[in-house]
Write an enzyme that holds these catalytic residues in place. Sequence first.
Site, PDB file in Angstrom:
ATOM      1  N   GLU A  39    -101.575 -17.626 -10.529  1.00 53.67           N
ATOM      2  CA  GLU A  39    -102.622 -16.660 -10.167  1.00 53.67           C
ATOM      3  C   GLU A  39    -103.017 -15.902 -11.417  1.00 53.67           C
ATOM      4  O   GLU A  39    -102.485 -16.159 -12.506  1.00 53.67           O
ATOM      5  CB  GLU A  39    -102.116 -15.703  -9.086  1.00 53.67           C
ATOM      6  CG  GLU A  39    -100.946 -14.869  -9.556  1.00 53.67           C
ATOM      7  CD  GLU A  39    -100.437 -13.872  -8.524  1.00 53.67           C
ATOM      8  OE1 GLU A  39    -101.211 -13.423  -7.678  1.00 53.67           O
ATOM      9  OE2 GLU A  39     -99.243 -13.527  -8.600  1.00 53.67           O
ATOM     10  N   LEU A  62     -98.786 -13.297  -5.493  1.00 56.64           N
ATOM     11  CA  LEU A  62     -99.025 -12.205  -4.560  1.00 56.64           C
ATOM     12  C   LEU A  62     -99.845 -12.736  -3.378  1.00 56.64           C
ATOM     13  O   LEU A  62    -100.777 -13.526  -3.572  1.00 56.64           O
ATOM     14  CB  LEU A  62     -99.790 -11.079  -5.262  1.00 56.64           C
ATOM     15  CG  LEU A  62     -99.929  -9.834  -4.418  1.00 56.64           C
ATOM     16  CD1 LEU A  62     -98.611  -9.078  -4.343  1.00 56.64           C
ATOM     17  CD2 LEU A  62    -101.001  -8.913  -4.982  1.00 56.64           C
ATOM     18  N   TYR A  71     -97.182  -0.630  -4.964  1.00 50.06           N
ATOM     19  CA  TYR A  71     -98.519  -0.050  -4.899  1.00 50.06           C
ATOM     20  C   TYR A  71     -99.451  -0.927  -4.090  1.00 50.06           C
ATOM     21  O   TYR A  71     -99.130  -2.080  -3.785  1.00 50.06           O
ATOM     22  CB  TYR A  71     -99.083   0.181  -6.307  1.00 50.06           C
ATOM     23  CG  TYR A  71     -99.568  -1.066  -7.031  1.00 50.06           C
ATOM     24  CD1 TYR A  71     -98.675  -2.011  -7.524  1.00 50.06           C
ATOM     25  CD2 TYR A  71    -100.934  -1.301  -7.226  1.00 50.06           C
ATOM     26  CE1 TYR A  71     -99.131  -3.140  -8.194  1.00 50.06           C
ATOM     27  CE2 TYR A  71    -101.387  -2.426  -7.899  1.00 50.06           C
ATOM     28  CZ  TYR A  71    -100.474  -3.346  -8.382  1.00 50.06           C
ATOM     29  OH  TYR A  71    -100.919  -4.471  -9.033  1.00 50.06           O
ATOM     30  N   LYS A 125     -95.483  -6.407  -4.350  1.00 51.49           N
ATOM     31  CA  LYS A 125     -96.508  -5.767  -5.191  1.00 51.49           C
ATOM     32  C   LYS A 125     -95.898  -4.550  -5.895  1.00 51.49           C
ATOM     33  O   LYS A 125     -96.117  -3.404  -5.485  1.00 51.49           O
ATOM     34  CB  LYS A 125     -97.737  -5.385  -4.353  1.00 51.49           C
ATOM     35  CG  LYS A 125     -98.972  -5.107  -5.201  1.00 51.49           C
ATOM     36  CD  LYS A 125    -100.214  -5.156  -4.373  1.00 51.49           C
ATOM     37  CE  LYS A 125    -101.463  -4.752  -5.147  1.00 51.49           C
ATOM     38  NZ  LYS A 125    -101.781  -5.584  -6.294  1.00 51.49           N
TER      39      LYS A 125
HETATM   40  N1  PDD Z   1    -104.377  -6.512  -7.978  1.00 53.86           N
HETATM   41  N2  PDD Z   1    -102.534 -11.194  -7.749  1.00 53.86           N
HETATM   42  C1  PDD Z   1    -102.140 -10.128  -8.474  1.00 53.86           C
HETATM   43  C2  PDD Z   1    -101.084 -10.308  -9.499  1.00 53.86           C
HETATM   44  C3  PDD Z   1    -102.718  -8.875  -8.236  1.00 53.86           C
HETATM   45  O1  PDD Z   1    -102.309  -7.807  -8.937  1.00 53.86           O
HETATM   46  C4  PDD Z   1    -103.741  -8.758  -7.262  1.00 53.86           C
HETATM   47  C5  PDD Z   1    -104.407  -7.437  -6.963  1.00 53.86           C
HETATM   48  C6  PDD Z   1    -104.129  -9.903  -6.538  1.00 53.86           C
HETATM   49  C7  PDD Z   1    -105.170  -9.858  -5.458  1.00 53.86           C
HETATM   50  O2  PDD Z   1    -104.675  -9.181  -4.331  1.00 53.86           O
HETATM   51  P1  PDD Z   1    -105.637  -8.407  -3.331  1.00 53.86           P
HETATM   52  O3  PDD Z   1    -106.678  -9.364  -2.904  1.00 53.86           O
HETATM   53  O4  PDD Z   1    -104.745  -8.008  -2.215  1.00 53.86           O
HETATM   54  O5  PDD Z   1    -106.200  -7.243  -4.087  1.00 53.86           O
HETATM   55  C8  PDD Z   1    -103.485 -11.100  -6.808  1.00 53.86           C
HETATM   56  C9  PDD Z   1    -104.886  -5.176  -7.810  1.00 53.86           C
HETATM   57  C10 PDD Z   1    -106.312  -5.125  -7.421  1.00 53.86           C
HETATM   58  C11 PDD Z   1    -104.561  -4.372  -9.062  1.00 53.86           C
HETATM   59  O6  PDD Z   1    -103.482  -4.586  -9.590  1.00 53.86           O
HETATM   60  O7  PDD Z   1    -105.358  -3.525  -9.467  1.00 53.86           O
END
Ligand code: PDD
Length: 287
Positions: free
Chosen positions: A182, A207, A33, A149
């Site tokens: 993270e 991620l 996703y 992801k």
């Molecule tokens: N999550 N780390 C994890 C585990 C994440 O699920 C996310 C983002 C990030 C930040 O990634 P980005 O800057 O590309 O959004 C880091 C999304 C927003 C979610 O699961 O809703």
Amino acid sequence: MGRIAYVNGRYAPHSEAFVHIEDRGFQFADSVYEVWAVFGGSLADEVGHFERLARSLGELRIPVPMTAAALKSIIQRVVRLNRVSDGLAYLQVTRGVAPRDHPFPNPAPRPSVVVTAKSVDMRASEARAARGVAVITTPETRWARCDIKTTGLLPNVLAKQAAREAGAVEAWFVDELGLVTEGGSSNAWIIDADGVLRTRDIQSNILRGVTRRSLLGVVQSLGIPFEERGFSVEEAKSAKEAFITGAGSLVLPVIRIDETLIGAGTPGPVAKRLRELYIEGARPNAA
Ligand code: PDD
């Protein structure tokens, strides 16, 4: 008008938007996703998310369902149909529908594609950022490929629920070396006791945050001392500032880690400035 979702070629009201019970996303979390922040109806960090989507699909050998341009026009249409100005767009691609059996189905089914969008109250989001948020720390329980992801998010779900029950909004995973990897849905940052901005280096255990990457450009332009290097929970608790980044949180100041207040216990000046600049840059017609 109710909310509209895209599912496998159809734009349908949420109440009628379904995937099959043998969809491998449902059965196995065999699925990836992306989430985009939406500002003024436009996708923030658009290209970075499509690049990461392509990488996640490639790592799992899920066929690319259509070109990025075609996906983009579907996402934009869902954003418009839901009248989202500021908000979030969600895309999920699964390996598709097949009788339940763990190995990849042969022949490969058509991947399933789902798109949704929702509005975010930016006034509430700004108020939360102005107050700052709490995070908890929790042992790293996820698999070794957190760089992909996938929707296999159960450890993240449990960690974020534990955070909520502790009055926090995020949980920071801590690996066996005592270093923060993270958050459950965001990347973790501190400004350490020496004034150096730090976030974990990119390996398979975090991620590759698109917001993280975009913010690094801002950090460079400001000339802030920066190191891509993990930090311990102790370093985080004695940090001058802390914050998280992600498509949902944007740049969100952290004022408490477990029971420890960070800095003065209020959002730090650097985190606040980085949030302003990130949002300014992500809005369409940004200079
Ligand atoms: N999550 N780390 C994890 C585990 C994440 O699920 C996310 C983002 C990030 C930040 O990634 P980005 O800057 O590309 O959004 C880091 C999304 C927003 C979610 O699961 O809703």
